[in-house]
Design a protein around this motif. Structure first.
Motif, mmCIF file in Angstrom:
data_model
loop_
_atom_site.group_PDB
_atom_site.id
_atom_site.type_symbol
_atom_site.label_atom_id
_atom_site.label_comp_id
_atom_site.label_asym_id
_atom_site.label_seq_id
_atom_site.Cartn_x
_atom_site.Cartn_y
_atom_site.Cartn_z
ATOM 1 N N ARG A 16 16.281 -36.650 9.281
ATOM 2 C CA ARG A 16 18.005 -36.409 8.337
ATOM 3 C C ARG A 16 18.115 -37.427 7.548
ATOM 4 O O ARG A 16 18.647 -37.273 5.905
ATOM 5 N N ARG A 19 16.045 -38.157 4.880
ATOM 6 C CA ARG A 19 15.404 -36.951 3.940
ATOM 7 C C ARG A 19 17.077 -36.785 2.812
ATOM 8 O O ARG A 19 17.114 -35.885 1.666
ATOM 9 N N SER A 20 17.615 -37.501 3.132
ATOM 10 C CA SER A 20 19.355 -37.752 2.160
ATOM 11 C C SER A 20 19.014 -38.655 1.153
ATOM 12 O O SER A 20 18.490 -38.956 0.650
ATOM 13 N N ASN A 24 18.014 -42.208 0.026
ATOM 14 C CA ASN A 24 16.994 -42.722 -1.190
ATOM 15 C C ASN A 24 17.462 -43.484 -2.205
ATOM 16 O O ASN A 24 16.913 -44.730 -2.878
#
Length: 77
Positions: A16, A19-20, A24
């Motif tokens: 999780r 993917r944030s 990033n």
């Protein structure tokens, strides 16, 4: 006994986080700072340069209205 559950929770949390978008962005900023690269985005505008799509749309409408109102109509017969 609790080790498989902790591994599962850790895997979910890491996936999780990766993917944030915020995470990033932070990684990209740190990478650019460490390697002394210039910033990718302007300070204001969040990467937008030049007029927006809405500006182009309003300009096009103005142009079309100007041409429509100044066009000479054919005489009535």
């Amino acid at each position: 006994m609790a080790l498989p559950w902790l591994a599962l929770i850790e895997t979910w949390a890491v996936a999780r986080l990766i993917r944030s978008p915020t995470f990033n962005r932070a990684v990209h900023r740190a990478y650019r700072k460490i390697n002394r690269l210039p910033p990718n985005e302007p300070q204001n505008g969040l990467g937008r340069t030049g007029p927006s799509t809405f500006d182009h749309f309003t300009d096009e409408l103005k142009t079309q209205l100007r041409e429509l109102t100044w066009r000479k109509r054919p005489p009535k017969q």
